[in-house]
Motif scaffolding. Structure first.
Motif, mmCIF file in Angstrom:
data_model
loop_
_atom_site.group_PDB
_atom_site.id
_atom_site.type_symbol
_atom_site.label_atom_id
_atom_site.label_comp_id
_atom_site.label_asym_id
_atom_site.label_seq_id
_atom_site.Cartn_x
_atom_site.Cartn_y
_atom_site.Cartn_z
ATOM 1 N N HIS A 40 3.852 -13.134 -7.125
ATOM 2 C CA HIS A 40 4.414 -12.320 -6.049
ATOM 3 C C HIS A 40 4.251 -10.820 -6.282
ATOM 4 O O HIS A 40 4.829 -10.021 -5.540
ATOM 5 N N GLU A 41 3.503 -10.423 -7.298
ATOM 6 C CA GLU A 41 3.340 -8.992 -7.546
ATOM 7 C C GLU A 41 2.736 -8.298 -6.331
ATOM 8 O O GLU A 41 1.785 -8.779 -5.724
ATOM 9 N N GLY A 42 3.339 -7.163 -5.978
ATOM 10 C CA GLY A 42 2.842 -6.374 -4.871
ATOM 11 C C GLY A 42 3.114 -6.958 -3.499
ATOM 12 O O GLY A 42 2.479 -6.552 -2.517
ATOM 13 N N LYS A 43 4.075 -7.876 -3.384
ATOM 14 C CA LYS A 43 4.277 -8.569 -2.110
ATOM 15 C C LYS A 43 5.678 -8.404 -1.503
ATOM 16 O O LYS A 43 5.910 -8.813 -0.369
ATOM 17 N N PHE A 44 6.640 -7.830 -2.237
ATOM 18 C CA PHE A 44 8.014 -7.764 -1.733
ATOM 19 C C PHE A 44 8.250 -6.500 -0.907
ATOM 20 O O PHE A 44 7.832 -5.402 -1.277
ATOM 21 N N ASP A 45 8.947 -6.677 0.212
ATOM 22 C CA ASP A 45 9.351 -5.530 1.032
ATOM 23 C C ASP A 45 10.378 -4.670 0.306
ATOM 24 O O ASP A 45 10.407 -3.446 0.469
ATOM 25 N N GLY A 78 6.551 -0.668 0.708
ATOM 26 C CA GLY A 78 7.837 -1.278 0.399
ATOM 27 C C GLY A 78 8.746 -0.331 -0.367
ATOM 28 O O GLY A 78 8.401 0.824 -0.638
ATOM 29 N N ARG A 120 5.460 -4.037 -2.545
ATOM 30 C CA ARG A 120 4.217 -3.937 -1.763
ATOM 31 C C ARG A 120 3.999 -2.493 -1.333
ATOM 32 O O ARG A 120 4.953 -1.694 -1.285
ATOM 33 N N PHE A 127 6.266 -5.361 -8.299
ATOM 34 C CA PHE A 127 6.456 -6.352 -7.233
ATOM 35 C C PHE A 127 6.601 -5.730 -5.848
ATOM 36 O O PHE A 127 6.659 -6.442 -4.846
ATOM 37 N N GLN A 142 11.230 -9.960 2.745
ATOM 38 C CA GLN A 142 11.020 -10.620 1.467
ATOM 39 C C GLN A 142 11.611 -9.703 0.395
ATOM 40 O O GLN A 142 11.156 -8.571 0.216
#
Length: 428
Positions: A296-301, A352, A349, A347, A234
């Motif tokens: 999507h905050e804190g969720k992207f690789d 990440g 993670r 954003f 992601q």
């Protein structure tokens, strides 16, 4: 048109650029529209003289001891073509449309000011106020690094592995003189323009229309590869612009996972839709509304920040930009970069990665920004950039300037690419 007429046209265009403080591409386009008798070869040759005059502005002015458009056009032509004053005057004498030839006084000034005796700043071909910036960023190599940004650039392409192989594209473009790039694994290159020629219009080729390749500087290809975007990830491309790096990452991800290509300025995203369709990228979603990202905050690789910058690393291609650049603009870009890094980092993670990229060669936009961000965000730490480079380009450590903490610097002098800075930071 003969050489004299081409020089006269270039002088006219340089006067227009200087008088109206406008980009060279606009001035060249307007001149072409109002002088339709000039053929494509003439326009290409005139464009070469104009861009050479802007690239070689300080050295041309040095040998003539004059900064007028005429001196810049003549001086740059003498430097690039290897002519002396007598040879140029002989060529001008054959053309009724030529500007005034070099006078005996000018010839004496040229003879008295050889480039090998010019001050460092003149040989560096950079604005005087930028000299300390280059000295700080590159140390003893600063003159060579700055001067390399005044050379004519190559034409680089990235093969789209979703649709073709490098061998297939090279074969399709064989008549253009294309060859494999030295560093980028999917790169192809056509060397810098020689004399008064021009690069082939590769975007008119069927292979381009089929989406087999994109025009992209080799340095841009390399930093996109260093993000290590992988299948299934992601990814957020936070300053996507026209989408060049999004397309490169999409191919690296084999059309799996998801890329959110975001840009706060909608008009900058406009070209991405046709590019995605032509390239066959199905895992990229263009986003212009920041509110759509909030969930999507804190969720992207992986979050990629290709930050707005002075663009000093692209001066080979946009030489007029270096003479329009001012200290105030550098300060504005630094403030924007700090703010964007702070916003984009939210954003990423845990575990990440945040990739920070500029097409600048100045420490103020590169090392300083990385250092300040790390000091303000102890939950991030730099990757081992030497190991990162070695994974992608084994045995090529001597090419780039690598700081294990601050990142990787590319430049025309070192990597024969545009100037780029890349840093990867991992969230604990």
């Amino acid at each position: 048109m003969r050489l004299g007429g081409r020089l006269a046209a270039a002088i006219e265009i340089l006067e227009d650029i200087d008088r109206r403080y406008r980009p060279a591409a606009e001035a060249l386009k307007d001149w072409g529209l109002s002088h339709r008798f000039a053929g494509s070869k003439d326009r290409a040759a005139i464009g070469n003289i104009v861009y050479d005059a802007l690239r070689r502005k300080r050295s041309a002015a040095w040998i003539f001891q004059d900064e007028s458009p005429r001196a810049l056009a003549f001086g740059a032509f003498l430097i690039e073509a290897g002519f002396d004053a007598e040879m140029l005057n002989a060529a001008l004498a054959e053309d009724n449309f030529a500007p005034q030839p070099i006078s005996s006084e000018e010839a004496a000034r040229i003879a008295a000011h050889p480039l090998d005796q010019a001050p460092d700043g003149v040989r560096a071909e950079c604005p005087e106020w930028c000299e300390p910036l280059f000295q700080r960023a590159w140390g003893d190599d600063w003159v060579a690094e700055a001067a390399a940004l005044a050379e004519r650039p190559p034409l680089d392409m990235r093969v789209n592995m979703l649709k073709a192989t490098r061998e297939k594209v090279a074969k399709a473009l064989a008549r253009t003189g294309v060859h494999e790039s030295e560093l980028a694994p999917q790169g192809l290159r056509i060397g810098p323009i020689e004399g008064q020629g021009r690069h082939p219009n590769v975007q008119a080729e069927p292979a381009f229309q089929k989406g087999w390749f994109e025009v992209q500087d080799e340095g841009s290809q390399l930093v996109a590869s260093l993000t290590e975007a992988a299948p299934g990830m992601q990814v957020l491309d936070y300053c996507a612009g026209a989408g060049g790096k999004s397309l490169a990452m999409s191919a690296a991800m084999e059309n799996t996972g998801q890329i959110q290509a975001f840009d706060a300025e909608k008009q900058r995203l406009a070209p991405i839709f046709d590019r995605l369709k032509r390239a066959g990228c199905r895992n990229v979603q263009a986003v212009a509304n920041p509110e759509a990202l909030a969930m999507h905050e804190g969720k992207f690789d992986l979050v990629v920040v290709d930050a707005p910058c002075t663009g000093a690393g692209t001066w080979r291609r946009r030489p007029d930009a270096k003479w329009r650049l001012a200290e105030k603009q550098l300060e504005q870009r630094q403030a924007e970069q700090s703010e964007i890094l702070a916003r984009a980092s939210r954003f990423v993670r845990p575990g990440g990665r945040l990739a920070y990229i500029t097409c600048s060669v100045f420490a103020e936009e590169n090392d300083d920004q990385v250092r300040a961000f790390l000091e303000a965000n102890p939950d991030f730490q730099p990757v081992d950039h030497a190991a990162l480079w070695e994974r992608h380009l084994p045995g090529q450590a001597a090419k780039a300037r690598i700081d294990t903490t601050m990142g990787i610097a590319l430049s025309p002098n070192r990597t024969a690419t545009d100037g780029f800075h890349f840093a990867a930071l991992e969230r604990n």
